[in-house]
Design an enzyme around this catalytic site. Structure first.
Site, PDB file in Angstrom:
ATOM      1  CG  HIS A  18      -2.005  -1.131   1.052  1.00 43.57           C
ATOM      2  ND1 HIS A  18      -2.598  -1.741   2.122  1.00 43.57           N
ATOM      3  CD2 HIS A  18      -2.521  -1.747  -0.060  1.00 43.57           C
ATOM      4  CE1 HIS A  18      -3.450  -2.670   1.687  1.00 43.57           C
ATOM      5  NE2 HIS A  18      -3.415  -2.690   0.376  1.00 43.57           N
ATOM      6  CG  HIS A  41      -7.072 -10.423  -7.895  1.00 45.58           C
ATOM      7  ND1 HIS A  41      -6.486 -10.072  -9.085  1.00 45.58           N
ATOM      8  CD2 HIS A  41      -7.395 -11.744  -7.997  1.00 45.58           C
ATOM      9  CE1 HIS A  41      -6.460 -11.132  -9.872  1.00 45.58           C
ATOM     10  NE2 HIS A  41      -6.999 -12.163  -9.243  1.00 45.58           N
ATOM     11  CB  SER A  95      -5.551  -2.080  -2.858  1.00 46.97           C
ATOM     12  OG  SER A  95      -6.434  -3.127  -3.177  1.00 46.97           O
ATOM     13  CD  GLU A 113     -13.098  -9.967  -4.035  1.00 47.98           C
ATOM     14  OE1 GLU A 113     -11.959  -9.464  -3.973  1.00 47.98           O
ATOM     15  OE2 GLU A 113     -13.301 -11.189  -3.879  1.00 47.98           O
ATOM     16  CG  ASP A 138     -11.544 -14.076 -13.660  1.00 45.49           C
ATOM     17  OD1 ASP A 138     -11.311 -15.139 -13.075  1.00 45.49           O
ATOM     18  OD2 ASP A 138     -10.651 -13.434 -14.267  1.00 45.49           O
ATOM     19  N   GLY A 139     -11.145 -10.865 -12.214  1.00 49.98           N
ATOM     20  CA  GLY A 139     -10.281  -9.717 -12.477  1.00 49.98           C
ATOM     21  C   GLY A 139      -9.453  -9.868 -13.739  1.00 49.98           C
ATOM     22  CG  ASP A 159      -2.998  -7.844  -3.829  1.00 47.08           C
ATOM     23  OD1 ASP A 159      -2.201  -8.759  -3.567  1.00 47.08           O
ATOM     24  OD2 ASP A 159      -3.551  -7.147  -2.955  1.00 47.08           O
TER      25      ASP A 159
HETATM   26  N1  SAM Z   1      -5.932  -5.921  -3.151  1.00 51.26           N
HETATM   27  C1  SAM Z   1      -6.481  -6.091  -1.817  1.00 51.26           C
HETATM   28  C2  SAM Z   1      -5.810  -5.108  -0.888  1.00 51.26           C
HETATM   29  O1  SAM Z   1      -4.613  -4.781  -1.062  1.00 51.26           O
HETATM   30  O2  SAM Z   1      -6.467  -4.624   0.040  1.00 51.26           O
HETATM   31  C3  SAM Z   1      -6.333  -7.500  -1.310  1.00 51.26           C
HETATM   32  C4  SAM Z   1      -6.803  -8.546  -2.253  1.00 51.26           C
HETATM   33  S1  SAM Z   1      -6.681 -10.193  -1.675  1.00 51.26           S
HETATM   34  C5  SAM Z   1      -4.983 -10.507  -1.671  1.00 51.26           C
HETATM   35  C6  SAM Z   1      -7.221 -11.092  -3.066  1.00 51.26           C
HETATM   36  C7  SAM Z   1      -8.720 -10.971  -3.372  1.00 51.26           C
HETATM   37  O3  SAM Z   1      -8.966 -11.504  -4.681  1.00 51.26           O
HETATM   38  C8  SAM Z   1      -9.639 -11.752  -2.446  1.00 51.26           C
HETATM   39  O4  SAM Z   1     -10.608 -10.872  -1.922  1.00 51.26           O
HETATM   40  C9  SAM Z   1     -10.322 -12.800  -3.354  1.00 51.26           C
HETATM   41  O5  SAM Z   1     -11.679 -13.049  -3.000  1.00 51.26           O
HETATM   42  C10 SAM Z   1     -10.234 -12.135  -4.691  1.00 51.26           C
HETATM   43  N2  SAM Z   1     -10.214 -13.030  -5.885  1.00 51.26           N
HETATM   44  C11 SAM Z   1      -9.788 -14.306  -5.991  1.00 51.26           C
HETATM   45  N3  SAM Z   1      -9.799 -14.699  -7.275  1.00 51.26           N
HETATM   46  C12 SAM Z   1     -10.237 -13.639  -8.005  1.00 51.26           C
HETATM   47  C13 SAM Z   1     -10.420 -13.391  -9.393  1.00 51.26           C
HETATM   48  N4  SAM Z   1     -10.166 -14.329 -10.303  1.00 51.26           N
HETATM   49  N5  SAM Z   1     -10.848 -12.176  -9.791  1.00 51.26           N
HETATM   50  C14 SAM Z   1     -11.110 -11.193  -8.866  1.00 51.26           C
HETATM   51  N6  SAM Z   1     -10.950 -11.364  -7.541  1.00 51.26           N
HETATM   52  C15 SAM Z   1     -10.515 -12.562  -7.121  1.00 51.26           C
END
Ligand code: SAM
Length: 274
Positions: A18, A41, A95, A113, A138-139, A159
């Protein structure tokens, strides 16, 4: 999809990630032209440091709770702390909220998300920010359709949770595909330093794809046992000044976040512009 960031929010890896994110956003804000941020993500946006998940791991106590406000802090670390401490007591921002707080009127954020519950919380957390949009899906897939952004300036944060062994490679390929569509964009890819061969292979893919201006920032806090001890960031097209800011931030953060012998940090160019 079992991963929940609530267990890890505000840990040493979040502090580094961050702070880097804030630094890059502050650089983007230096020009009047609007920018776009895509967070592939995004997570749930806000995390309760006193919730049962956080209390189970105690990771925030060894992360954000140890970071000191000081006149000597470099600007990105100062702003990082200001934003981290600007929410109600015990809440740590993820984030998308660091980004949302730094958007100007014409800048925008798309935060993606996949997990339905996390998405619902994210949509709620972003409600007060008119130019921040939460997207459920899906990201990796969504990223393609969002690039290049009409603003032609911006940052992509990748992420993922790294639940699957092939996620390093998937993340690297997403970055490469995104870079083909938007070569001047800034890319910030986070990874846990747990599987060195997989990281090496993913970085190899990025460099073999011809991507230049690649900076790596890594920090190992010397944690013992099963805990995550080290994490890194691959930064493509970092803004001028980012490298020095991250060196300064690492010098200040490392002694505060250190958990044992062997703690170290490293900022290295993997590929530079010729
Ligand atoms: N970026 C966030 C932060 O810094 O505060 C933390 C994210 S965390 C490491 C990863 C997130 O990705 C989780 O909330 C999970 O549910 C989500 N996730 C998992 N697979 C995903 C995908 N294919 N596309 C989008 N989100 C996904």
């Amino acid at each position: 999809m079992n991963y929940r960031h609530a267990y890890h929010a505000g840990n040493f890896a979040d502090v580094l990630k961050h702070t880097a994110l804030v630094s890059l956003l502050l650089h983007l804000r230096k020009k009047d032209k609007p920018f776009a941020v895509i967070d592939t993500h995004a997570g749930r946006g806000l995390y309760d440091r006193t919730g049962k998940e956080a209390e189970k791991t105690g990771e925030a106590e060894q992360g954000i709770a140890r970071v000191k406000d000081s006149a000597d802090n470099p600007q990105p670390l100062k702003i990082y702390l200001e934003i981290a401490n600007s929410f109600s007591a015990n809440m740590y921002p993820g984030s998308p909220l660091f980004v949302a707080k730094l958007l100007r009127r014409a800048d925008r954020l798309v935060a993606i998300e996949k997990h339905p519950e996390e998405f619902a919380a994210l949509a709620d957390a972003l409600k007060p920010f008119a130019n921040a949009r939460a997207v459920e899906g899906d990201g990796y897939q969504r990223l393609r359709s969002l690039l290049p952004p009409p603003e032609r300036r911006g940052l992509v944060l990748i992420d993922p949770p790294y639940e699957r062994t092939d996620e390093f490679s998937e993340a690297a390929r997403a970055l490469i595909a995104a870079h083909r569509r938007f070569a001047t964009g800034i890319y910030l890819l986070w990874y846990p330093l747990k599987n060195a061969p997989a990281i090496g292979a993913a970085i190899g893919e990025i460099l073999t794809a011809g991507i230049r201006k690649v900076l790596r920032v890594e920090m190992d806090v010397g944690a013992a046992g099963e805990r995550l001890s080290a994490s890194g960031l691959i930064v493509v097209n970092p803004s001028f000044g980012f490298e020095e800011e991250m060196r300064a931030a690492c010098n200040i953060l490392l002694p505060q976040l250190s958990q044992g012998a062997g703690a170290h940090a490293d900022v290295t160019w993997l590929a530079e512009d010729n």
